[in-house]
Each structure stands twice: as structure tokens, then as C-alpha cells.
Design a protein around this motif. Structure first.
Motif, short mmCIF file in Angstrom:
data_model
loop_
_atom_site.label_atom_id
_atom_site.label_comp_id
_atom_site.label_asym_id
_atom_site.label_seq_id
_atom_site.Cartn_x
_atom_site.Cartn_y
_atom_site.Cartn_z
N VAL A 192 0.86 -1.19 0.00
CA VAL A 192 0.00 0.00 0.00
C VAL A 192 0.89 1.23 0.00
O VAL A 192 2.06 1.17 0.40
N THR A 193 0.35 2.34 -0.45
CA THR A 193 1.07 3.61 -0.44
C THR A 193 0.53 4.48 0.69
O THR A 193 -0.56 4.24 1.22
N VAL A 194 1.30 5.50 1.02
CA VAL A 194 0.83 6.46 2.03
C VAL A 194 -0.50 7.07 1.60
O VAL A 194 -1.42 7.24 2.41
N GLU A 195 -0.63 7.37 0.31
CA GLU A 195 -1.86 7.98 -0.20
C GLU A 195 -3.05 7.04 -0.01
O GLU A 195 -4.14 7.47 0.37
N GLU A 196 -2.84 5.76 -0.27
CA GLU A 196 -3.92 4.79 -0.09
C GLU A 196 -4.30 4.64 1.37
O GLU A 196 -5.48 4.51 1.71
N VAL A 197 -3.31 4.64 2.23
CA VAL A 197 -3.59 4.54 3.67
C VAL A 197 -4.41 5.73 4.14
O VAL A 197 -5.42 5.58 4.84
N LEU A 198 -4.01 6.92 3.74
CA LEU A 198 -4.72 8.13 4.17
C LEU A 198 -6.10 8.24 3.55
O LEU A 198 -7.00 8.85 4.14
N ALA A 199 -6.29 7.65 2.38
CA ALA A 199 -7.58 7.72 1.69
C ALA A 199 -8.57 6.66 2.18
O ALA A 199 -9.75 6.72 1.83
N SER A 200 -8.11 5.68 2.96
CA SER A 200 -9.03 4.67 3.48
C SER A 200 -9.96 5.32 4.51
O SER A 200 -9.68 6.39 5.04
N PRO A 201 -11.11 4.71 4.79
CA PRO A 201 -12.13 5.34 5.64
C PRO A 201 -11.59 5.81 6.99
O PRO A 201 -10.80 5.13 7.64
N GLN A 202 -12.02 6.99 7.38
CA GLN A 202 -11.61 7.57 8.65
C GLN A 202 -12.26 6.79 9.80
O GLN A 202 -13.43 6.46 9.77
N ILE A 203 -11.46 6.48 10.82
CA ILE A 203 -11.97 5.75 11.99
C ILE A 203 -12.09 6.68 13.19
O ILE A 203 -13.16 6.90 13.72
N PHE A 204 -10.97 7.28 13.60
CA PHE A 204 -11.00 8.24 14.71
C PHE A 204 -9.67 8.96 14.77
O PHE A 204 -8.61 8.34 14.68
N GLY A 205 -9.73 10.27 14.97
CA GLY A 205 -8.50 11.07 15.07
C GLY A 205 -7.66 10.87 13.81
O GLY A 205 -8.18 10.92 12.70
N PRO A 206 -6.37 10.59 13.97
CA PRO A 206 -5.51 10.41 12.79
C PRO A 206 -5.65 9.02 12.16
O PRO A 206 -5.07 8.77 11.11
N LEU A 207 -6.42 8.14 12.78
CA LEU A 207 -6.49 6.76 12.32
C LEU A 207 -7.47 6.57 11.17
O LEU A 207 -8.63 6.97 11.26
N THR A 208 -7.00 5.94 10.11
CA THR A 208 -7.85 5.45 9.04
C THR A 208 -7.88 3.93 9.13
O THR A 208 -7.13 3.32 9.91
N ARG A 209 -8.73 3.32 8.33
CA ARG A 209 -8.92 1.87 8.44
C ARG A 209 -7.62 1.10 8.26
O ARG A 209 -7.36 0.12 8.97
#
Length: 393
Positions: A192-209
Motif C-alpha cells: 500500500v502507499t501512504v496515499e492509499e492509507v490516508l484515503a481509506s475510511p476515517q476511523i477516529f482522530g488520525p487513524l484510518t482503516r
């Protein structure tokens, strides 16, 4: 206290709940693998410690009975996400104290899909204190699972304190997948790329799925023996436990600092005890399996374990000092984020990975010049276990 040798380790490939065997089948596979690795039969084992979180009482016996019914004591252990390491802690104590010469520690989990949840609503929760602190600091967030609330909040607090861009956390997921690509036991091995990680659904605070460990099923096991037993039975003695510590919460965990709420102090104290007992420094360690249940906790753990100074994790990551070619390789297995996190099995899977690293048997994941390896496993509620393994001879 006798030196404790890790004579054998084993695990089964981790999997998602929809693709998993039942817990007893998973445990059977891991235990048989560890016994075969050690070169002994079950009847040589004098005690067993079985770790799991989600299961009825005596599930450990039910699982071990698939391997054999030898009549030995079987103790069931539940310490949340540090359950596997807690079983290992008890097994080590039994051997080190001379109470037994050959002890089996194994852990397993058959998890359900979705976020962790509490199964008992008719009694006080072990997380009431945690919820009170989190709500006071960051307000109520109905519908958000408890673990992302705590660890997401801790990550946000760290960024605010040290001025770090929250996007840095995404780099941990990228590293985890890169390492897991070489691990046949891991669940998620696609890059995965940083962009894909950041674009995954938001969970809470800075955390994405993609920054949260998945619900996973699996099992791991280890056979611990005394040096005398190993010599008498012709077992290998090339990996030993140099030091180990378990800590629990103090009042500071609930003082309003969310990094302490998720176990920073427990980890730092356990690590300090281990370093002092073994007479080593963090700089002496080449490989670490640490508790990356969320990307935020991996970053916090770098500092709690003394791998880098307080507030310096961003530079540590940017310089590549957390991976191959850097100062220390963290989570060569892919960690909880990519290998998976079957709660009761995680600590034993970490043990297996580090034993393979010290033996030089880690294949494409092998870290160069490994003589010391550090394990960190934490469970909220709470318990932190830090274990230092050494190459002998």
C-alpha cells in the motif's frame, strides 16, 4: 534462577474470521509445530499455559486435548491483547524457578468480524476508568469502538505535543505491508502507499482503516525448557530468554494523558526493568517485534522502548531507522497491522518470529547480525510484557 531456553516454537498462518478454522484446530496446529520444532512429544511437557481472550473456561484444555491427554496441569490465561505473552511469562517463571523443566505456552483466538466489543453488559467493565478519562479529554464519541478512541486520541495528543504531521503515522502501515510480503504466516501482504492509507475510511482522530489491525484468527506456541533438560534430551540451546518483565497500570495511567492511558508508562517501565536485568541498552538490539495494534501505538512504542528519544519518532521514521538498513528492524513479521492480531496468539507469534531471527531461519525477513531480540506486547486494562531473547553460543 535457571536460564530458560526456547527449545521450540510454532504457529499457523493467520487468517480473517471468514476463512478460519475453529480455535481448537488452530491451537492443535501451533502446538504440534512447536513440539516438532523442539523434537519432543507432549508427554515430555510438565505444565501448559493456554492463552485466549474470547472463549469459555477450559478452552485451553479442549484445544490441547486434540494433541493428547497427558494429565498435566493446564492453566488458562486472559490478559487482553497481552494474553499470549502473559502465558509465556508464566511458563518462563515455572522453568526459571525450578518448578518444572519443560513447559508449553500456547495462545489462540477465534475472533469475530468487526471491531473489538465487550460481551458482558450486566457488570462493571474493565474499561470504565479508560472511558471516563477519554471522555473527559476528548468528549463523548458514541458509536466509535473503544480501542480506536483510546489509541487515536493518544496519537492526536502526541502530534499536538511534538508538532508532528499526523500523516506520518501512515508510513507505519506502508512499512508493515512491505515486511509482511515476506511472511507466509501474514494476512495482508499486498503493498500500500501512504496515499492509499490516508484515503481509506476515517476511523477516529488520525487513524484510518488501514492504520488499524484487523480482527484475526490464529495460534502460536513455544516450548520452554531448562538447560539441564535440554542437555539431557539432546535439545537445542541456541536461544534463551535473557530477561522478561510484566507491568500493570499505576494511577498515572489515568491522569488525563492519553499516551499514558494506552500504556506508555507500563511499556517504559517494563523495558527499563528488562534492560537493567540483562545489562544491555536499546542500542544493542537489532530487531524488535512490538505491539502495533494501531500505527499510533507503534510510534509511541518506539519511544517507550527507548529505541529513539522522546519526541524524535518522526525523524527516526524519516531516516529509515525502523526498517532494514536502519538502526533497528521493527516488526519484520509485518506486525499486528499486517500479520494480524489474534489476541491470545499474538505474543506467541512474536516469540516465534524472534526465535527464527536469532536462529537465522527467517528467510527473506532475516535481519543481519542478530544476537539480541526484543518483544513488546501490551493489553489495555492493563498489562505490558517485554521479553529479551539472546543468541547463545
Amino acid at each position: 534462577m535457571d536460564r530458560v531456553t526456547v527449545a521450540g516454537v510454532g504457529m499457523v498462518p493467520f487468517s480473517t474470521p471468514s476463512r478460519s478454522d475453529s480455535y481448537d484446530v488452530l491451537a492443535e496446529g501451533a502446538v504440534k509445530a512447536a513440539l516438532a520444532d523442539a523434537g519432543i512429544e507432549l508427554d515430555a511437557v510438565q505444565q501448559a499455559y493456554a492463552g485466549y481472550v474470547y472463549g469459555d473456561s477450559t478452552s485451553g484444555q479442549n484445544a490441547l486435548y486434540r494433541v493428547g491427554m497427558s494429565g498435566i496441569p493446564v492453566v488458562n490465561v486472559n490478559n487482553n491483547c497481552s494474553t499470549g505473552s502473559s502465558a509465556l511469562f508464566l511458563a518462563r517463571q515455572a522453568v526459571a524457578s525450578g518448578a518444572a523443566d519443560c513447559v508449553l505456552a500456547f495462545g489462540f483466538e477465534q475472533m469475530q468480524r468487526g471491531a473489538l466489543k465487550q460481551h458482558w453488559d450486566d457488570r462493571p467493565s474493565a474499561f470504565d476508568r479508560f472511558d471516563e478519562v477519554a471522555a473527559k479529554v476528548q468528549g463523548e464519541h458514541a458509536g466509535v469502538p473503544l480501542a480506536p478512541r483510546y489509541f487515536g486520541g493518544a496519537g492526536a495528543a502526541y502530534c499536538e505535543k511534538y508538532g508532528m504531521d499526523p500523516a506520518v503515522f501512515a508510513q507505519i502501515s506502508v512499512k508493515a505491508r512491505r515486511h509482511a510480503a515476506n511472511n507466509p504466516y501474514a494476512v495482508f501482504t499486498d503493498a500500500v502507499t501512504v496515499e492509499e492509507v490516508l484515503a481509506s475510511p476515517q476511523i477516529f482522530g488520525p487513524l484510518t482503516r488501514l492504520q488499524c489491525c484487523p480482527p484475526t484468527c490464529g495460534a502460536g506456541a513455544a516450548v520452554l525448557v531448562s538447560e539441564e533438560f535440554a542437555r539431557a534430551h539432546g535439545l537445542r540451546t541456541d536461544v534463551a530468554i535473557a530477561a522478561q518483565a510484566m507491568t500493570t497500570d499505576t494511577p498515572a495511567s489515568f491522569d488525563g494523558d492519553l499516551t499514558r492511558l494506552v500504556g506508555y508508562d507500563m511499556t517504559a517501565t517494563a523495558a527499563r526493568q528488562v534492560y537493567e536485568t540483562a545489562g544491555v541498552a536499546p542500542e544493542d538490539i537489532a530487531v524488535v517485534e512490538l505491539h502495533d495494534c494501531f500505527t499510533t501505538n507503534e510510534v509511541l512504542s518506539y519511544e517507550a522502548l527507548g529505541l529513539t528519544g522522546e519526541g524524535t519518532a518522526e525523524k527516526f521514521i524519516a531516516d529509515g531507522d525502523n526498517t532494514y538498513g536502519g538502526r533497528v528492524v521493527t516488526n519484520p513479521s509485518g506486525g499486528l497491522l499486517s500479520k494480524g492480531h489474534p489476541l491470545g496468539a499474538t505474543g506467541l507469534a512474536q516469540c516465534a518470529e524472534l526465535v527464527w531471527q536469532l536462529r537465522g531461519d527467517a528467510g527473506a525477513r532475516q535481519v543481519e547480525d542478530v544476537s539480541l531480540a526484543l518483544q513488546h506486547n501490551i493489553g489495555l486494562g492493563g498489562a505490558a510484557v517485554v521479553t529479551l531473547y539472546e543468541k547463545v553460543g
